[in-house]
Write a protein that holds these residues in place. Structure first.
Motif, PDB file in Angstrom:
ATOM      1  N   LYS A  33      10.214  -1.025   4.808  1.00 35.26           N
ATOM      2  CA  LYS A  33      11.246  -1.377   3.819  1.00 35.26           C
ATOM      3  C   LYS A  33      11.195  -0.372   2.679  1.00 35.26           C
ATOM      4  CE  LYS A  33      13.061  -5.737   1.961  1.00 35.26           C
ATOM      5  NZ  LYS A  33      13.456  -5.332   0.612  1.00 35.26           N
ATOM      6  N   LEU A  34      11.697   0.830   2.938  1.00 35.34           N
ATOM      7  CA  LEU A  34      11.462   1.950   2.031  1.00 35.34           C
ATOM      8  C   LEU A  34      12.718   2.452   1.331  1.00 35.34           C
ATOM      9  CD1 LEU A  34       9.033   3.971   4.328  1.00 35.34           C
ATOM     10  CD2 LEU A  34       8.431   2.358   2.510  1.00 35.34           C
ATOM     11  N   LYS A  76      14.109   1.662  -1.410  1.00 33.14           N
ATOM     12  CA  LYS A  76      13.992   1.859  -2.857  1.00 33.14           C
ATOM     13  C   LYS A  76      13.314   3.188  -3.209  1.00 33.14           C
ATOM     14  CE  LYS A  76       9.559  -0.440  -3.880  1.00 33.14           C
ATOM     15  NZ  LYS A  76       8.926  -1.536  -4.664  1.00 33.14           N
ATOM     16  N   ASP A  88      15.787  -3.590   5.880  1.00 37.28           N
ATOM     17  CA  ASP A  88      16.495  -3.588   4.602  1.00 37.28           C
ATOM     18  C   ASP A  88      17.786  -4.395   4.678  1.00 37.28           C
ATOM     19  OD1 ASP A  88      14.893  -1.743   2.889  1.00 37.28           O
ATOM     20  OD2 ASP A  88      15.342  -0.316   4.479  1.00 37.28           O
ATOM     21  N   SER A  99       7.206  -2.450   1.415  1.00 45.29           N
ATOM     22  CA  SER A  99       7.857  -1.357   0.703  1.00 45.29           C
ATOM     23  C   SER A  99       6.844  -0.376   0.112  1.00 45.29           C
ATOM     24  CB  SER A  99       8.744  -1.924  -0.418  1.00 45.29           C
ATOM     25  OG  SER A  99       7.978  -2.690  -1.324  1.00 45.29           O
ATOM     26  N   LYS A 134       4.871   2.847  -0.136  1.00 45.64           N
ATOM     27  CA  LYS A 134       5.122   4.202   0.360  1.00 45.64           C
ATOM     28  C   LYS A 134       3.901   4.776   1.055  1.00 45.64           C
ATOM     29  CE  LYS A 134       7.393   8.471  -1.091  1.00 45.64           C
ATOM     30  NZ  LYS A 134       7.979   9.223  -2.242  1.00 45.64           N
ATOM     31  N   ARG A 169       0.632   0.276   3.165  1.00 48.97           N
ATOM     32  CA  ARG A 169       1.714  -0.418   3.871  1.00 48.97           C
ATOM     33  C   ARG A 169       1.174  -1.298   4.988  1.00 48.97           C
ATOM     34  NH1 ARG A 169       5.731   3.518   6.509  1.00 48.97           N
ATOM     35  NH2 ARG A 169       5.271   4.535   4.516  1.00 48.97           N
TER      36      ARG A 169
END
Length: 334
Positions: A8-9, A11, A20, A38, A40, A45
């Protein structure tokens, strides 16, 4: 409660993935979705993914796990194994046209984690057929979807050599082919232009910028755009090109179909399962810039045919509207 595991990256500037979009669509007053991770940093993660499963082990009704063929594959394996050890029902959601190659190299013990899942979701008949031979448990097709009301169909009076490419900048999507196609188009259509939208992934973007500067090619690089911004941008372009070497059911292609652009795409992976040559798109061989350029020339010289192809593409895109796909997910999660 549903725990949804994936990258879920968005952002952090990455292109949105299924977690997402789907996690937000599934949320309702009757269904709580916990979506991770999310983080990084890859170590943080996987730690958050595993710790979340453990944290909600007594309240989670089901664990959904996005599964790709890249590093994420091992995230999925780890999360599936933990869910299995905790006695939690888990469901893998498969993505990516090169997953069959991944499973060819995967051991029996790893495959057993997948075969012991409650269900495995595939977004296309292509991936269903490709993965069936590995005996990964029960496979079910639930296609990728779009919110059709976000995509206004534009009827183009005249299709011009304005090319749009939307994808992450990765070698697997072969962005350089789009630039090579433009180079060939300029010889016959000097007013041709190309816009490329997408986030950097493996260094392809910077390499392509250098190539375009050295060859004086009129390419506009927009970077990563929000969905609403690239939809607005599409008003300025008529031809959508998809240059992938490996593909499944790309959402960007579905979106372009809904918007009224005419599609020229490589005929790889799951593409021929959603698009039919000369009916709702033009399909060409992978890595063939000349064939793709000639296909675009054909569309420009046969405007009536092009309008019909674009209209049929919109009709096909309507099958992938979220309202048509939603019922399948609700049935699975109820």
């Amino acid at each position: 409660m549903i725990v949804y595991i994936g990258n879920k990256l968005q952002k952090h500037g990455y292109s949105p993935t299924t977690i997402d979009t789907l996690s937000e669509k599934l949320k309702s007053k009757d269904l709580k979705i916990i979506a991770v991770s999310s983080q990084k940093n890859k170590i943080l993660r996987i730690f958050e993914m595993l710790s979340t499963i453990f944290q909600y082990r007594k309240t989670a009704r089901k664990i959904l796990i996005d599964t790709y063929s890249t590093t994420n594959f091992w995230y999925a394996v780890s999360c599936g194994q933990l869910s299995r050890m905790l006695g939690l029902p888990y469901v893998f959601i498969f993505h990516g046209g090169n997953l069959p190659e991944r499973f060819e190299k995967t051991s029996f013990l790893i495959k057993r984690i997948f075969s012991n899942s409650e269900l495995n979701i595939v977004p296309s008949l292509y991936l269903f057929n490709q993965l069936s031979k590995f005996k990964l448990g029960t496979l079910k097709v639930i296609p990728n979807s779009i919110d059709l009301d976000q995509y206004k169909f534009k009827k183009r009076e005249m299709f011009k050599p304005n090319l749009l490419w939307v994808r992450s900048f990765s070698e697997v999507y072969n962005p350089k082919l789009a630039v090579e196609v433009l180079g060939k188009m300029l010889k016959f259509y000097p007013d041709s232009r190309l816009c490329m939208v997408g986030a950097e992934k493996d260094g392809s973007l910077e390499n392509l910028r250098t190539y375009c500067e050295e060859n004086n090619l009129p390419v506009v690089f927009k970077g990563h755009l929000s969905k609403s911004h690239w939809i607005d941008l599409s008003e300025e372009y008529d031809i959508f090109i998809n240059t992938s070497r490996i593909d499944n059911t790309p959402v960007s292609v579905l979106e372009a179909m809904a918007l009224g652009m005419v599609i020229v795409t490589t005929n790889v992976g799951g593409i021929p399962y959603i698009l039919k040559h000369n009916k709702n798109a033009i399909l060409v061989n992978s890595d063939d810039a000349l064939e793709m350029a000639e296909a675009i020339e054909y569309l420009l010289e046969n405007q009536e045919v092009t309008n019909k192809i674009a209209h049929k593409a919109r009709l096909e895109a309507e099958k992938y509207d979220w309202e048509n796909v939603k019922a399948e997910w609700m049935k699975l999660l109820s």
